[in-house]
Design a protein around this motif. Structure first.
Motif, PDB file in Angstrom:
ATOM      1  N   PHE A  14      -9.453   0.215  -4.094  1.00  8.59           N
ATOM      2  CA  PHE A  14     -10.447   1.037  -3.405  1.00  8.59           C
ATOM      3  C   PHE A  14     -10.454   2.449  -3.997  1.00  8.59           C
ATOM      4  CE2 PHE A  14      -9.130  -2.294  -0.561  1.00  8.59           C
ATOM      5  CZ  PHE A  14     -10.328  -2.774  -0.071  1.00  8.59           C
ATOM      6  N   PRO A  15     -11.569   2.872  -4.553  1.00  3.73           N
ATOM      7  CA  PRO A  15     -11.622   4.175  -5.232  1.00  3.73           C
ATOM      8  C   PRO A  15     -11.583   5.343  -4.262  1.00  3.73           C
ATOM      9  CG  PRO A  15     -13.806   3.202  -5.167  1.00  3.73           C
ATOM     10  CD  PRO A  15     -12.868   2.171  -4.611  1.00  3.73           C
ATOM     11  N   GLY A  16     -11.358   6.521  -4.803  1.00  2.00           N
ATOM     12  CA  GLY A  16     -11.388   7.749  -4.029  1.00  2.00           C
ATOM     13  C   GLY A  16     -11.781   8.898  -4.938  1.00  2.00           C
ATOM     14  N   ASP A  17     -12.373   9.947  -4.370  1.00  2.00           N
ATOM     15  CA  ASP A  17     -12.844  11.067  -5.192  1.00  2.00           C
ATOM     16  C   ASP A  17     -11.966  12.311  -5.064  1.00  2.00           C
ATOM     17  OD1 ASP A  17     -13.446  11.955  -2.678  1.00  2.00           O
ATOM     18  OD2 ASP A  17     -15.595  12.117  -3.002  1.00  2.00           O
ATOM     19  N   ASN A  18     -10.782  12.148  -4.426  1.00  2.00           N
ATOM     20  CA  ASN A  18      -9.826  13.248  -4.227  1.00  2.00           C
ATOM     21  C   ASN A  18     -10.315  14.305  -3.241  1.00  2.00           C
ATOM     22  OD1 ASN A  18      -7.954  12.120  -5.952  1.00  2.00           O
ATOM     23  ND2 ASN A  18      -8.570  13.354  -7.720  1.00  2.00           N
ATOM     24  N   GLU A  19     -11.538  14.154  -2.741  1.00  2.00           N
ATOM     25  CA  GLU A  19     -12.058  15.120  -1.769  1.00  2.00           C
ATOM     26  C   GLU A  19     -12.119  14.523  -0.365  1.00  2.00           C
ATOM     27  OE1 GLU A  19     -12.547  18.171  -2.624  1.00  2.00           O
ATOM     28  OE2 GLU A  19     -12.078  17.717  -4.718  1.00  2.00           O
ATOM     29  N   GLY A  20     -11.703  13.276  -0.246  1.00  2.00           N
ATOM     30  CA  GLY A  20     -11.676  12.637   1.074  1.00  2.00           C
ATOM     31  C   GLY A  20     -12.956  11.928   1.459  1.00  2.00           C
ATOM     32  N   SER A  21     -13.993  12.031   0.644  1.00  2.00           N
ATOM     33  CA  SER A  21     -15.247  11.345   0.962  1.00  2.00           C
ATOM     34  C   SER A  21     -15.225   9.944   0.345  1.00  2.00           C
ATOM     35  CB  SER A  21     -16.441  12.136   0.430  1.00  2.00           C
ATOM     36  OG  SER A  21     -16.371  12.261  -0.978  1.00  2.00           O
ATOM     37  N   GLY A  70      11.169  -5.964   3.424  1.00  2.00           N
ATOM     38  CA  GLY A  70      11.273  -7.015   2.424  1.00  2.00           C
ATOM     39  C   GLY A  70      10.015  -7.303   1.646  1.00  2.00           C
ATOM     40  N   LEU A  71       8.871  -6.754   2.038  1.00  2.00           N
ATOM     41  CA  LEU A  71       7.615  -6.973   1.312  1.00  2.00           C
ATOM     42  C   LEU A  71       7.367  -5.792   0.379  1.00  2.00           C
ATOM     43  CD1 LEU A  71       5.046  -8.666   0.886  1.00  2.00           C
ATOM     44  CD2 LEU A  71       3.982  -7.369   2.736  1.00  2.00           C
ATOM     45  N   ARG A  72       7.286  -6.063  -0.913  1.00  2.00           N
ATOM     46  CA  ARG A  72       7.100  -5.011  -1.895  1.00  2.00           C
ATOM     47  C   ARG A  72       5.618  -4.799  -2.190  1.00  2.00           C
ATOM     48  NH1 ARG A  72      11.026  -2.401  -3.958  1.00  2.00           N
ATOM     49  NH2 ARG A  72       9.648  -1.509  -5.531  1.00  2.00           N
ATOM     50  N   TYR A  73       5.241  -3.527  -2.314  1.00  2.00           N
ATOM     51  CA  TYR A  73       3.866  -3.150  -2.598  1.00  2.00           C
ATOM     52  C   TYR A  73       3.695  -2.679  -4.032  1.00  2.00           C
ATOM     53  CZ  TYR A  73       2.771  -3.516   2.350  1.00  2.00           C
ATOM     54  OH  TYR A  73       2.554  -4.001   3.620  1.00  2.00           O
ATOM     55  N   GLY A  74       4.777  -2.550  -4.758  1.00  2.00           N
ATOM     56  CA  GLY A  74       4.722  -2.126  -6.150  1.00  2.00           C
ATOM     57  C   GLY A  74       6.092  -1.659  -6.590  1.00  2.00           C
ATOM     58  N   ALA A  75       6.243  -1.504  -7.905  1.00  2.00           N
ATOM     59  CA  ALA A  75       7.509  -1.017  -8.447  1.00  2.00           C
ATOM     60  C   ALA A  75       7.579   0.501  -8.446  1.00  2.00           C
ATOM     61  CB  ALA A  75       7.710  -1.550  -9.864  1.00  2.00           C
ATOM     62  N   LYS A  76       6.423   1.144  -8.480  1.00  2.00           N
ATOM     63  CA  LYS A  76       6.352   2.616  -8.483  1.00  2.00           C
ATOM     64  C   LYS A  76       5.096   3.046  -7.750  1.00  2.00           C
ATOM     65  CE  LYS A  76       4.299   2.606 -13.147  1.00  2.00           C
ATOM     66  NZ  LYS A  76       4.307   1.134 -13.260  1.00  2.00           N
ATOM     67  N   PHE A  77       5.020   4.318  -7.403  1.00  2.00           N
ATOM     68  CA  PHE A  77       3.923   4.842  -6.598  1.00  2.00           C
ATOM     69  C   PHE A  77       2.561   4.550  -7.225  1.00  2.00           C
ATOM     70  CE2 PHE A  77       1.173   8.675  -5.821  1.00  2.00           C
ATOM     71  CZ  PHE A  77       0.750   8.296  -4.558  1.00  2.00           C
ATOM     72  N   LEU A  78       2.462   4.695  -8.547  1.00  2.00           N
ATOM     73  CA  LEU A  78       1.161   4.498  -9.192  1.00  2.00           C
ATOM     74  C   LEU A  78       0.666   3.056  -9.078  1.00  2.00           C
ATOM     75  CD1 LEU A  78       1.309   6.725 -12.407  1.00  2.00           C
ATOM     76  CD2 LEU A  78       0.450   7.256 -10.115  1.00  2.00           C
ATOM     77  N   ALA A  85      -3.833   5.717 -11.846  1.00  2.00           N
ATOM     78  CA  ALA A  85      -3.996   7.034 -12.478  1.00  2.00           C
ATOM     79  C   ALA A  85      -3.191   8.084 -11.730  1.00  2.00           C
ATOM     80  CB  ALA A  85      -5.470   7.416 -12.507  1.00  2.00           C
ATOM     81  N   PHE A  86      -2.364   8.847 -12.450  1.00  2.00           N
ATOM     82  CA  PHE A  86      -1.505   9.832 -11.797  1.00  2.00           C
ATOM     83  C   PHE A  86      -2.304  10.964 -11.151  1.00  2.00           C
ATOM     84  CE2 PHE A  86      -2.134  11.902 -15.864  1.00  2.00           C
ATOM     85  CZ  PHE A  86      -2.178  13.255 -15.545  1.00  2.00           C
ATOM     86  N   TYR A  87      -3.539  11.205 -11.623  1.00  2.00           N
ATOM     87  CA  TYR A  87      -4.333  12.302 -11.075  1.00  2.00           C
ATOM     88  C   TYR A  87      -5.080  11.901  -9.797  1.00  2.00           C
ATOM     89  CZ  TYR A  87      -7.702   9.670 -13.876  1.00  2.00           C
ATOM     90  OH  TYR A  87      -8.436   8.667 -14.432  1.00  2.00           O
ATOM     91  N   GLN A  88      -5.046  10.622  -9.430  1.00  2.00           N
ATOM     92  CA  GLN A  88      -5.677  10.195  -8.182  1.00  2.00           C
ATOM     93  C   GLN A  88      -4.812  10.608  -6.993  1.00  2.00           C
ATOM     94  OE1 GLN A  88      -8.473   8.808  -7.308  1.00  2.00           O
ATOM     95  NE2 GLN A  88      -9.351   7.828  -9.108  1.00  2.00           N
ATOM     96  N   LYS A  89      -5.462  10.937  -5.901  1.00  2.00           N
ATOM     97  CA  LYS A  89      -4.758  11.346  -4.688  1.00  2.00           C
ATOM     98  C   LYS A  89      -5.151  10.418  -3.532  1.00  2.00           C
ATOM     99  CE  LYS A  89      -4.646  16.266  -5.987  1.00  2.00           C
ATOM    100  NZ  LYS A  89      -5.422  16.116  -7.254  1.00  2.00           N
ATOM    101  N   PRO A  90      -4.380   9.377  -3.312  1.00  2.00           N
ATOM    102  CA  PRO A  90      -4.685   8.466  -2.204  1.00  2.00           C
ATOM    103  C   PRO A  90      -4.690   9.184  -0.864  1.00  2.00           C
ATOM    104  CG  PRO A  90      -3.015   7.531  -3.649  1.00  2.00           C
ATOM    105  CD  PRO A  90      -3.195   8.956  -4.067  1.00  2.00           C
ATOM    106  N   PHE A  91      -5.611   8.767  -0.019  1.00  2.00           N
ATOM    107  CA  PHE A  91      -5.796   9.397   1.291  1.00  2.00           C
ATOM    108  C   PHE A  91      -5.646   8.333   2.374  1.00  2.00           C
ATOM    109  CE2 PHE A  91      -8.820   9.966   4.794  1.00  2.00           C
ATOM    110  CZ  PHE A  91      -8.420  11.199   5.311  1.00  2.00           C
ATOM    111  N   PHE A  92      -4.904   8.672   3.433  1.00  2.00           N
ATOM    112  CA  PHE A  92      -4.725   7.754   4.557  1.00  2.00           C
ATOM    113  C   PHE A  92      -4.854   8.530   5.867  1.00  2.00           C
ATOM    114  CE2 PHE A  92      -2.028   6.192   1.080  1.00  2.00           C
ATOM    115  CZ  PHE A  92      -2.548   4.919   0.902  1.00  2.00           C
ATOM    116  N   ARG A  93      -5.551   7.913   6.804  1.00  2.00           N
ATOM    117  CA  ARG A  93      -5.631   8.471   8.157  1.00  2.00           C
ATOM    118  C   ARG A  93      -5.315   7.363   9.157  1.00  2.00           C
ATOM    119  NH1 ARG A  93     -10.927  11.001  11.371  1.00  2.00           N
ATOM    120  NH2 ARG A  93      -9.773  11.653  13.243  1.00  2.00           N
ATOM    121  N   VAL A  94      -4.437   7.654  10.084  1.00  2.00           N
ATOM    122  CA  VAL A  94      -4.022   6.683  11.096  1.00  2.00           C
ATOM    123  C   VAL A  94      -4.363   7.226  12.473  1.00  2.00           C
ATOM    124  CG1 VAL A  94      -2.085   5.447  12.129  1.00  2.00           C
ATOM    125  CG2 VAL A  94      -2.155   5.808   9.648  1.00  2.00           C
ATOM    126  N   GLN A  95      -5.037   6.409  13.259  1.00  2.00           N
ATOM    127  CA  GLN A  95      -5.290   6.722  14.663  1.00  2.00           C
ATOM    128  C   GLN A  95      -4.633   5.631  15.505  1.00  2.00           C
ATOM    129  OE1 GLN A  95      -9.694   7.103  14.446  1.00  2.00           O
ATOM    130  NE2 GLN A  95      -9.387   9.203  15.108  1.00  2.00           N
TER     131      GLN A  95
END
Length: 404
Positions: A14-21, A70-78, A85-95
């Motif tokens: 899922f893409p993101g534009d680093n601005e939260g939109s 016990g469930l792995r989502y990846g070996a590293k953050f990227l 891409a290291f320049y991407q900034k994932p965004f999460f909001r939890v309610q």
């Protein structure tokens, strides 16, 4: 803690534009159905609540642990960042709702550079509106985070609440372990990701074993499931008429569906408490006629109102059965959330599918179940046309008689 919705961008496909939109929003109802083509992001979406709960429970500097129970989502953050891409900034909001009130926070994560890819993510920005206001810009203030909650010991209750949801969670993966010819009399602890210990679960609960056996007899062409004691072990059997066979040598579909059936009937017989469960590809290896009854299992669990079951599936019979039950009034449309994940060149999009009170979907993607949906629509048009012609003929006949 009861999670109400998750907003996200820059995560996996899922893409993101680093601005939260351009973010996606997953709203959790008692029953959540997620559809999509292969490699579109269905599993990533279904597993996201567990991922974020792991971050909320975390009390060290990992911020967002890549392994949750016990469930792995990846070996590293990227590996969880869109495009890696290291320049991407994932965004999460939890309610979410907790015993003490509402929880609402959002976080934007980043990596300092390509050579920091092996390190834990850092917090770029953080905002919480409930239970109190917190606004942090981390690169400037250099604030250290422990998990996805602000620094400080005051968030211990929320961490513990997230941990309790993970303790209660049952997550059945897309490929369950095949049935063994025999099992030792080991004690049962909990349903695991592969459903490997479900036979021990049935052995420990004869009422559940009987309920599962009756469900099989009703929906699996008369094959009743039962347990048979064999000296110091036991086996899972299928019986019909005069035939008694070991499930280990039966059809793969009959084996793969056992953890799903046992899990749902276990939930329905249990003490009402909040749960957030995930079931991936429940229909695996099942004939189309055997898939629709799974929908009734999920519906019965959803009607308890105790928790949420996220189902990642591509089963058209399952969807149609849900629509039918809504139309029949056996489950309200507000208790069902349906999503389709549309993949394109730029990434994936999570699209909500509105379900009306008469069981109709407001939209469905072209090429997905299109033929059968078109056939159903054509049948309904033909029925309306036929009724219209019949009514017209009756009116004309009545008019002719009056003129005479």
């Amino acid at each position: 803690m009861r999670i109400k919705s998750i907003e996200f961008s820059g995560y996996k496909s899922f893409p993101g534009d680093n601005e939260g939109s351009g973010s996606q929003t997953l709203k959790l109802a008692p029953l959540v159905l997620i559809f999509g083509k292969n490699n579109s992001g269905k599993s990533s979406t279904a597993r996201l609540p567990r991922f974020l709960l792991g971050g909320m429970e975390c009390s060290d500097g990992k911020v967002l642990p890549l392994e949750v129970r016990g469930l792995r989502y990846g070996a590293k953050f990227l590996d969880v960042v869109h495009g890696g891409a290291f320049y991407q900034k994932p965004f999460f909001r939890v309610q979410a709702e907790n015993e003490d009130g509402f929880i609402d926070f959002s976080v934007k994560l980043y990596s300092e550079g390509v050579f920091s890819a092996e390190d834990a993510p850092l917090v770029w920005s953080y905002m919480m509106t409930a239970p109190k206001e917190v606004n942090i810009f981390s690169p400037e203030t250099k604030v250290g985070f422990s998990g996805l909650l602000p620094p400080g010991n005051e968030w211990g209750d929320i961490r513990r609440a997230a941990g309790l949801v993970l303790d209660e969670m049952v997550h059945i993966g897309p490929i369950r372990k095949s049935i063994n010819p025999s099992y030792s009399n080991l004690s049962f602890e909990r349903i695991d990701f592969e459903g490997a210990n479900v036979p021990q679960m049935l052995r420990a609960d004869y009422r559940l074993a009987d309920a599962v056996g009756r469900w099989y007899a009703e929906h699996m062409e008369g094959w009743r499931l039962s347990l048979q004691r064999d000296s110091e072990s036991f086996s899972v059997r299928l019986t019909r008429g005069g035939i008694n066979s070991n499930l280990a040598y039966g059809g793969e579909g009959l084996q793969q569906v056992l953890p799903v059936v046992a899990h749902q009937l276990w939930r329905q017989a249990g003490i009402p408490r909040y749960f957030l469960d995930v079931v991936e590809q429940p229909e695996l290896h099942l004939h189309a006629a055997a898939q629709a009854p799974l929908a009734d299992l999920f519906i019965n669990t959803a009607n308890l109102g105790s928790g949420c079951t996220i189902v990642e599936t591509n089963s058209e019979p399952l969807l149609l059965r849900v629509q039918r039950r809504v139309a029949e009034g056996l489950i309200g449309p507000e208790k069902v959330s349906i999503y389709y994940i549309q993949a394109n060149e730029s990434g994936s999009e999570l699209i909500p599918i509105e379900l009306s009170a008469d069981g109709e979907v407001a939209w469905w993607p072209a090429g997905v179940f299109e033929e059968d949906f078109s056939e159903v629509a054509a049948i309904r048009r033909a029925q309306r046309d036929k009724k219209s012609r019949s009514d017209s003929a009756i009116r004309n006949s009545s008019g002719s008689i009056e003129r005479k």
